[in-house]
Design an enzyme around this catalytic site. Structure first.
Site, PDB file in Angstrom:
ATOM      1  N   SER A  11      -7.564  24.524  -2.922  1.00 35.99           N
ATOM      2  CA  SER A  11      -8.708  24.016  -2.006  1.00 35.99           C
ATOM      3  C   SER A  11      -8.245  22.526  -1.926  1.00 35.99           C
ATOM      4  CB  SER A  11      -9.825  23.041  -3.455  1.00 35.99           C
ATOM      5  OG  SER A  11     -11.057  22.537  -2.463  1.00 35.99           O
ATOM      6  N   HIS A  36      -8.974  27.801   0.670  1.00 33.45           N
ATOM      7  CA  HIS A  36     -10.258  27.312  -0.126  1.00 33.45           C
ATOM      8  C   HIS A  36     -10.862  26.455   0.454  1.00 33.45           C
ATOM      9  CE1 HIS A  36     -13.182  28.078  -3.162  1.00 33.45           C
ATOM     10  NE2 HIS A  36     -13.223  26.626  -3.378  1.00 33.45           N
ATOM     11  N   ASP A  38     -14.591  23.927   0.748  1.00 31.99           N
ATOM     12  CA  ASP A  38     -15.668  23.651   0.077  1.00 31.99           C
ATOM     13  C   ASP A  38     -16.374  22.754   1.122  1.00 31.99           C
ATOM     14  OD1 ASP A  38     -15.388  24.386  -2.347  1.00 31.99           O
ATOM     15  OD2 ASP A  38     -14.008  23.074  -2.850  1.00 31.99           O
ATOM     16  N   MET A  40     -20.099  20.561   1.481  1.00 33.62           N
ATOM     17  CA  MET A  40     -20.978  20.383   1.292  1.00 33.62           C
ATOM     18  C   MET A  40     -22.554  20.079   2.082  1.00 33.62           C
ATOM     19  SD  MET A  40     -19.289  18.383  -2.353  1.00 33.62           S
ATOM     20  CE  MET A  40     -17.865  20.332  -2.886  1.00 33.62           C
ATOM     21  N   HIS A  69     -15.781  27.696   0.772  1.00 32.00           N
ATOM     22  CA  HIS A  69     -17.227  28.087  -0.574  1.00 32.00           C
ATOM     23  C   HIS A  69     -18.596  27.435   0.320  1.00 32.00           C
ATOM     24  CE1 HIS A  69     -17.649  26.689  -4.565  1.00 32.00           C
ATOM     25  NE2 HIS A  69     -18.793  27.516  -4.229  1.00 32.00           N
ATOM     26  N   MET A  71     -21.977  25.329  -0.060  1.00 36.66           N
ATOM     27  CA  MET A  71     -22.660  24.825  -1.551  1.00 36.66           C
ATOM     28  C   MET A  71     -23.903  24.274   0.068  1.00 36.66           C
ATOM     29  SD  MET A  71     -19.784  23.163  -3.679  1.00 36.66           S
ATOM     30  CE  MET A  71     -18.206  23.542  -2.427  1.00 36.66           C
ATOM     31  N   MET A 140     -18.811  29.783 -11.268  1.00 35.92           N
ATOM     32  CA  MET A 140     -17.357  28.034 -11.222  1.00 35.92           C
ATOM     33  C   MET A 140     -17.862  28.054 -12.437  1.00 35.92           C
ATOM     34  SD  MET A 140     -18.022  27.279  -7.846  1.00 35.92           S
ATOM     35  CE  MET A 140     -17.736  25.379  -8.075  1.00 35.92           C
ATOM     36  N   ASP A 178     -13.290  28.979  -9.973  1.00 37.14           N
ATOM     37  CA  ASP A 178     -13.234  27.401  -9.315  1.00 37.14           C
ATOM     38  C   ASP A 178     -13.788  26.032  -9.898  1.00 37.14           C
ATOM     39  OD1 ASP A 178     -13.511  25.388  -7.444  1.00 37.14           O
ATOM     40  OD2 ASP A 178     -14.767  26.252  -5.533  1.00 37.14           O
TER      41      ASP A 178
HETATM   42  C1  DX5 Z   1     -16.116  22.352  -6.413  1.00 44.57           C
HETATM   43  C2  DX5 Z   1     -15.726  22.699  -5.244  1.00 44.57           C
HETATM   44  C3  DX5 Z   1     -14.001  22.481  -5.464  1.00 44.57           C
HETATM   45  C4  DX5 Z   1     -12.785  21.697  -6.010  1.00 44.57           C
HETATM   46  C5  DX5 Z   1     -12.069  22.336  -7.471  1.00 44.57           C
HETATM   47  O1  DX5 Z   1     -17.163  22.009  -6.195  1.00 44.57           O
HETATM   48  O2  DX5 Z   1     -15.495  24.094  -5.120  1.00 44.57           O
HETATM   49  O3  DX5 Z   1     -13.704  23.886  -4.972  1.00 44.57           O
HETATM   50  O4  DX5 Z   1     -12.411  21.567  -4.710  1.00 44.57           O
HETATM   51  O5  DX5 Z   1     -11.538  21.125  -7.603  1.00 44.57           O
HETATM   52  P1  DX5 Z   1     -10.294  20.790  -8.982  1.00 44.57           P
HETATM   53  O6  DX5 Z   1      -9.351  22.151  -8.825  1.00 44.57           O
HETATM   54  O7  DX5 Z   1      -9.740  19.635  -8.738  1.00 44.57           O
HETATM   55  O8  DX5 Z   1     -11.613  20.754 -10.227  1.00 44.57           O
HETATM   56 ZN    ZN Z   2     -14.851  25.026  -4.433  1.00 39.93          ZN
END
Ligand code: DX5
Ligand code: ZN
Length: 226
Positions: A11, A36, A38, A40, A69, A71, A140, A178
């Site tokens: 990620s 990956h 993320d 947000m 991903h 969010m 998750m 994740d």
């Molecule tokens: C959290 C994300 C993850 C995040 C994981 O909301 O969806 O993908 O990057 O990070 P680590 O591996 O540091 O927990």
């Molecule tokens: Zn993620």
């Protein structure tokens, strides 16, 4: 789960954005299976991260599949943009989506793979009707919104249940996890049936570098006897 088949999805949330291309190249060279991303929106989760231009830039520097991903509160509004930017797989949350079936089919219409994501408090049972339509489930293992959080151990029985559902309803569907994945938790989730592991801080936050971090994760999974 056959340990040799477990895939790693670094990620980039934990990467050094000033050197993103180099970090992704390191991950690719070290045998990453996907990247990956993320996304947000500061609304669905209490944090902001990145959008489609990052996917577009990554597309030019890596051959790896890029999974996005989402969010965000209104994923439908962004599907086309991410598809055009070159994302290979779009991950949409079950939570807050009143028309998940429609969202899933919109992604398919765009010619992309689609996955459904469930948060730690969401039961596996909500997947039952949608499972046959998706290529991937993402369970998750932290509450979404931030990297570097502690793995929530009560998600392990759910991972096992989702693995069972997949074998019954949609064999071949990927089961991804994740959040909080490191050398200690990777064997646990692989043992519970996950076959794609997202890791951010355990890969990009390791002071020994990306390749060493990925080797450590793989070794932890391979060494595990469970
Ligand atoms: C959290 C994300 C993850 C995040 C994981 O909301 O969806 O993908 O990057 O990070 P680590 O591996 O540091 O927990
Ligand atoms: Zn993620």
């Amino acid at each position: 789960m056959d340990k040799a088949l477990v895939k790693l999805a670094p990620s980039i949330l934990a990467a050094d954005f000033a050197h993103l291309g180099a970090q992704v190249a390191d991950a690719e060279q070290a045998g990453a299976d996907r990247i990956h991303v993320d996304v947000m929106d500061g609304h669905f989760v209490p944090n902001l991260s990145m959008g489609a231009p990052i996917v577009q830039s990554l597309r030019r520097v890596t051959r790896l599949p890029v999974e996005t991903h989402l969010m965000v509160s209104d994923p439908d509004a962004f599907l086309e943009e991410f598809a055009e930017a070159g994302a290979d797989l779009l991950l949409v949350h079950w939570e807050g989506n009143n028309n998940l079936h429609r969202t899933v089919h919109r992604v398919k219409t765009l010619g992309k793979r689609v996955g459904v994501v469930i948060n730690p408090a969401t039961p596996a049972a909500v997947l039952e009707e949608i499972l046959q339509d998706v290529a991937q489930v993402l369970v998750m293992t932290v509450n979404p919104g931030f990297g570097h959080q502690h793995f929530i151990h009560t998600t392990l029985p759910k991972i096992r249940r989702v693995r069972q559902m997949i074998e019954e309803i949609k064999p071949g569907c990927d089961l991804e996890v994740d959040g909080g994945i490191d050398a200690a938790t990777a064997p646990l989730v692989a043992g519970a049936g996950a076959n794609v592991l997202v890791a951010g801080s355990a890969i990009f936050g390791d002071s020994d570098g990306v390749a060493a971090a990925m080797n450590r994760l793989r070794a932890a999974i391979d060494d595990d006897a469970t």
